[in-house]
Design a protein around this motif. Structure first.
Motif, PDB file in Angstrom:
ATOM      1  N   ALA A  78       0.808  -1.214   0.000  1.00 59.01           N
ATOM      2  CA  ALA A  78       0.000   0.000   0.000  1.00 59.01           C
ATOM      3  C   ALA A  78       0.846   1.272   0.000  1.00 59.01           C
ATOM      4  N   VAL A  79       2.157   1.145   0.173  1.00 59.08           N
ATOM      5  CA  VAL A  79       3.038   2.302   0.259  1.00 59.08           C
ATOM      6  C   VAL A  79       4.237   2.092  -0.658  1.00 59.08           C
ATOM      7  N   THR A  80       4.651   3.154  -1.304  1.00 58.72           N
ATOM      8  CA  THR A  80       5.884   3.117  -2.081  1.00 58.72           C
ATOM      9  C   THR A  80       6.907   4.013  -1.390  1.00 58.72           C
ATOM     10  N   TRP A  81       8.170   3.719  -1.614  1.00 61.11           N
ATOM     11  CA  TRP A  81       9.246   4.493  -1.009  1.00 61.11           C
ATOM     12  C   TRP A  81      10.186   4.990  -2.083  1.00 61.11           C
ATOM     13  N   GLU A  82      10.818   6.121  -1.773  1.00 61.47           N
ATOM     14  CA  GLU A  82      11.901   6.633  -2.604  1.00 61.47           C
ATOM     15  C   GLU A  82      13.011   7.074  -1.654  1.00 61.47           C
ATOM     16  N   LEU A  83      14.148   6.454  -1.769  1.00 64.15           N
ATOM     17  CA  LEU A  83      15.291   6.767  -0.926  1.00 64.15           C
ATOM     18  C   LEU A  83      15.808   8.162  -1.247  1.00 64.15           C
ATOM     19  N   THR A  84      15.968   8.989  -0.208  1.00 65.23           N
ATOM     20  CA  THR A  84      16.490  10.341  -0.422  1.00 65.23           C
ATOM     21  C   THR A  84      17.800  10.599   0.317  1.00 65.23           C
ATOM     22  N   GLY A  85      18.177   9.722   1.242  1.00 67.05           N
ATOM     23  CA  GLY A  85      19.441   9.947   1.940  1.00 67.05           C
ATOM     24  C   GLY A  85      19.769   8.859   2.944  1.00 67.05           C
ATOM     25  N   VAL A  86      21.054   8.692   3.195  1.00 69.98           N
ATOM     26  CA  VAL A  86      21.553   7.729   4.175  1.00 69.98           C
ATOM     27  C   VAL A  86      22.612   8.445   5.004  1.00 69.98           C
ATOM     28  N   LYS A  87      22.506   8.332   6.321  1.00 73.27           N
ATOM     29  CA  LYS A  87      23.494   8.969   7.190  1.00 73.27           C
ATOM     30  C   LYS A  87      23.836   8.041   8.351  1.00 73.27           C
ATOM     31  N   VAL A  88      25.107   7.747   8.520  1.00 73.62           N
ATOM     32  CA  VAL A  88      25.580   6.976   9.662  1.00 73.62           C
ATOM     33  C   VAL A  88      25.661   7.949  10.832  1.00 73.62           C
ATOM     34  N   VAL A  89      24.916   7.674  11.902  1.00 76.31           N
ATOM     35  CA  VAL A  89      24.861   8.620  13.018  1.00 76.31           C
ATOM     36  C   VAL A  89      25.620   8.153  14.251  1.00 76.31           C
ATOM     37  N   ASN A  90      25.923   6.872  14.343  1.00 81.17           N
ATOM     38  CA  ASN A  90      26.641   6.370  15.500  1.00 81.17           C
ATOM     39  C   ASN A  90      27.317   5.049  15.142  1.00 81.17           C
ATOM     40  N   TYR A  91      28.435   4.794  15.794  1.00 77.30           N
ATOM     41  CA  TYR A  91      29.143   3.538  15.573  1.00 77.30           C
ATOM     42  C   TYR A  91      29.781   3.101  16.881  1.00 77.30           C
ATOM     43  N   ASP A  92      29.531   1.873  17.272  1.00 79.25           N
ATOM     44  CA  ASP A  92      30.132   1.285  18.458  1.00 79.25           C
ATOM     45  C   ASP A  92      31.073   0.183  17.989  1.00 79.25           C
ATOM     46  N   ALA A  93      32.370   0.486  17.981  1.00 77.41           N
ATOM     47  CA  ALA A  93      33.361  -0.465  17.469  1.00 77.41           C
ATOM     48  C   ALA A  93      33.426  -1.732  18.313  1.00 77.41           C
ATOM     49  N   SER A  94      33.247  -1.602  19.621  1.00 76.46           N
ATOM     50  CA  SER A  94      33.350  -2.786  20.476  1.00 76.46           C
ATOM     51  C   SER A  94      32.233  -3.783  20.190  1.00 76.46           C
ATOM     52  N   ALA A  95      31.065  -3.293  19.770  1.00 77.35           N
ATOM     53  CA  ALA A  95      29.948  -4.174  19.434  1.00 77.35           C
ATOM     54  C   ALA A  95      29.818  -4.379  17.927  1.00 77.35           C
ATOM     55  N   ALA A  96      30.586  -3.636  17.145  1.00 74.49           N
ATOM     56  CA  ALA A  96      30.514  -3.672  15.677  1.00 74.49           C
ATOM     57  C   ALA A  96      29.101  -3.400  15.195  1.00 74.49           C
ATOM     58  N   VAL A  97      28.488  -2.345  15.765  1.00 72.84           N
ATOM     59  CA  VAL A  97      27.119  -1.957  15.441  1.00 72.84           C
ATOM     60  C   VAL A  97      27.097  -0.483  15.045  1.00 72.84           C
ATOM     61  N   ALA A  98      26.391  -0.199  13.969  1.00 69.72           N
ATOM     62  CA  ALA A  98      26.232   1.180  13.516  1.00 69.72           C
ATOM     63  C   ALA A  98      24.746   1.535  13.490  1.00 69.72           C
ATOM     64  N   SER A  99      24.443   2.752  13.871  1.00 68.76           N
ATOM     65  CA  SER A  99      23.084   3.287  13.741  1.00 68.76           C
ATOM     66  C   SER A  99      23.059   4.153  12.493  1.00 68.76           C
ATOM     67  N   VAL A 100      22.057   3.931  11.677  1.00 71.89           N
ATOM     68  CA  VAL A 100      21.940   4.633  10.405  1.00 71.89           C
ATOM     69  C   VAL A 100      20.551   5.242  10.322  1.00 71.89           C
ATOM     70  N   VAL A 101      20.479   6.492   9.868  1.00 75.30           N
ATOM     71  CA  VAL A 101      19.194   7.112   9.590  1.00 75.30           C
ATOM     72  C   VAL A 101      19.004   7.126   8.082  1.00 75.30           C
ATOM     73  N   VAL A 102      17.898   6.529   7.651  1.00 77.05           N
ATOM     74  CA  VAL A 102      17.562   6.461   6.236  1.00 77.05           C
ATOM     75  C   VAL A 102      16.393   7.416   6.008  1.00 77.05           C
ATOM     76  N   ARG A 103      16.558   8.312   5.065  1.00 73.24           N
ATOM     77  CA  ARG A 103      15.487   9.250   4.738  1.00 73.24           C
ATOM     78  C   ARG A 103      14.804   8.781   3.453  1.00 73.24           C
ATOM     79  N   VAL A 104      13.494   8.664   3.527  1.00 75.87           N
ATOM     80  CA  VAL A 104      12.716   8.222   2.367  1.00 75.87           C
ATOM     81  C   VAL A 104      11.481   9.090   2.221  1.00 75.87           C
TER      82      VAL A 104
END
Length: 143
Positions: A78-104
């Motif tokens: 019921a919904v379509t998306w269009e990617l408009t941006g990707v931004k890495v906002v945080n990274y924890d090297a000890s856990a090897a986890v990154a938080s990413v904000v995706v704008r659509v």
């Protein structure tokens, strides 16, 4: 005077050690680009409604439990998306986890009311967690 100099050297050494232990750990430019590319590829698959292909970007642990068919049912047509941006906002090297904000931009596929026609596409930010394992970035699906 000599005592003050010694105290200053000790204090500076402690500060350097603490900064090294608690400093912000960042991704290299190459790592950041690789992550952004993976996020973009996954969202391009979602845009194209290739949900089975998007499943391929989920972590190996997730794929071991949830088959493609179940993952595909998670999405609405019921919904379509269009990617408009990707931004890495945080990274924890000890856990090897990154938080990413995706704008659509999201938009209903069927205009069921005058309001939906007038509103049209709306910007949305989606926060995602990506993990680095086995030399690759993987989407960490929340189920």
């Amino acid at each position: 005077m000599r005592y003050q100099c010694l105290v200053g050297v000790i204090f500076a050494t402690i500060c350097i050690v603490l900064a090294g232990c608690s400093g912000v750990q960042t991704l290299s430019e190459q790592q950041r680009t690789a992550l952004e590319d993976r996020v973009t590829e996954r969202w391009q698959a979602l845009e194209a409604r290739e949900f089975e292909q998007a499943w391929e970007y989920t972590s190996p642990a997730f794929r071991a439990i949830f088959p493609k068919q179940l993952y595909r049912k998670k999405f609405s047509y019921a919904v379509t998306w269009e990617l408009t941006g990707v931004k890495v906002v945080n990274y924890d090297a000890s856990a090897a986890v990154a938080s990413v904000v995706v704008r659509v931009m999201s938009e209903p596929t069927k205009r069921t009311s005058t309001a939906s026609e007038l509103i049209g596409a709306t910007p949305t930010s989606v926060r995602e967690r990506w993990i680095f394992t086995d030399g690759q970035w993987w989407f960490s699906a929340n189920y």
